[in-house]
Motif scaffolding. Structure first.
Motif, PDB file in Angstrom:
ATOM      1  N   THR A 149       0.829  -1.197   0.000  1.00 31.22           N
ATOM      2  CA  THR A 149       0.000   0.000   0.000  1.00 31.22           C
ATOM      3  C   THR A 149       0.868   1.253   0.000  1.00 31.22           C
ATOM      4  OG1 THR A 149      -1.683  -1.172   1.261  1.00 31.22           O
ATOM      5  CG2 THR A 149      -1.813   1.209   1.261  1.00 31.22           C
ATOM      6  N   ARG A 150       0.487   2.189  -0.826  1.00 32.35           N
ATOM      7  CA  ARG A 150       1.183   3.468  -0.902  1.00 32.35           C
ATOM      8  C   ARG A 150       0.762   4.312   0.294  1.00 32.35           C
ATOM      9  NH1 ARG A 150       0.225   8.649  -3.041  1.00 32.35           N
ATOM     10  NH2 ARG A 150      -1.983   8.210  -3.189  1.00 32.35           N
ATOM     11  N   GLU A 161      -5.828   4.943  -4.276  1.00 27.15           N
ATOM     12  CA  GLU A 161      -5.295   4.079  -5.328  1.00 27.15           C
ATOM     13  C   GLU A 161      -5.046   4.834  -6.623  1.00 27.15           C
ATOM     14  OE1 GLU A 161      -7.557   0.515  -5.903  1.00 27.15           O
ATOM     15  OE2 GLU A 161      -7.645   0.123  -3.747  1.00 27.15           O
ATOM     16  N   ARG A 162      -5.833   5.880  -6.854  1.00 28.85           N
ATOM     17  CA  ARG A 162      -5.686   6.692  -8.068  1.00 28.85           C
ATOM     18  C   ARG A 162      -6.279   8.075  -7.793  1.00 28.85           C
ATOM     19  NH1 ARG A 162      -8.964   2.682  -8.882  1.00 28.85           N
ATOM     20  NH2 ARG A 162     -11.178   3.011  -9.052  1.00 28.85           N
TER      21      ARG A 162
END
Length: 90
Positions: free
Chosen positions: A2-3, A18-19
């Motif tokens: 996970t970022r 996510e985006r």
């Protein structure tokens, strides 16, 4: 993996989106600086504002108002709340 990002709203390292949620620079800024938790909280608050203040998303002024409130919400400024709203007991 996970970022994670340092969230603008919560001032801590949290999982990011996510985006980008919007196209362009605004979406990229949110993607880079707003956590998934803060975004989810905003979506709930946005829905509350739309319903309680009877905003019309076809109206450019209402969209502009909501965008301004979103900026305040994420930056920690005082933002609009629904008059008389009491969250349900959990």
């Amino acid at each position: 993996m996970t970022r994670t990002i340092i969230c603008r709203k919560y001032k801590e390292e949290l999982p990011g989106l996510e985006r980008p949620p919007y196209p362009g620079a605004k979406g990229q800024d949110i993607f880079d600086h707003v956590s998934a938790k803060a975004w989810g909280d905003w979506l709930k608050h946005q829905t509350l504002l739309i319903n309680e203040k009877r905003l019309n998303m076809m109206n450019a002024e209402d969209r502009k108002y909501l965008a301004g409130e979103m900026d305040k919400f994420f930056s920690g400024e005082e933002y609009a709340k629904a008059d008389g709203y009491v969250p349900p007991a959990q």
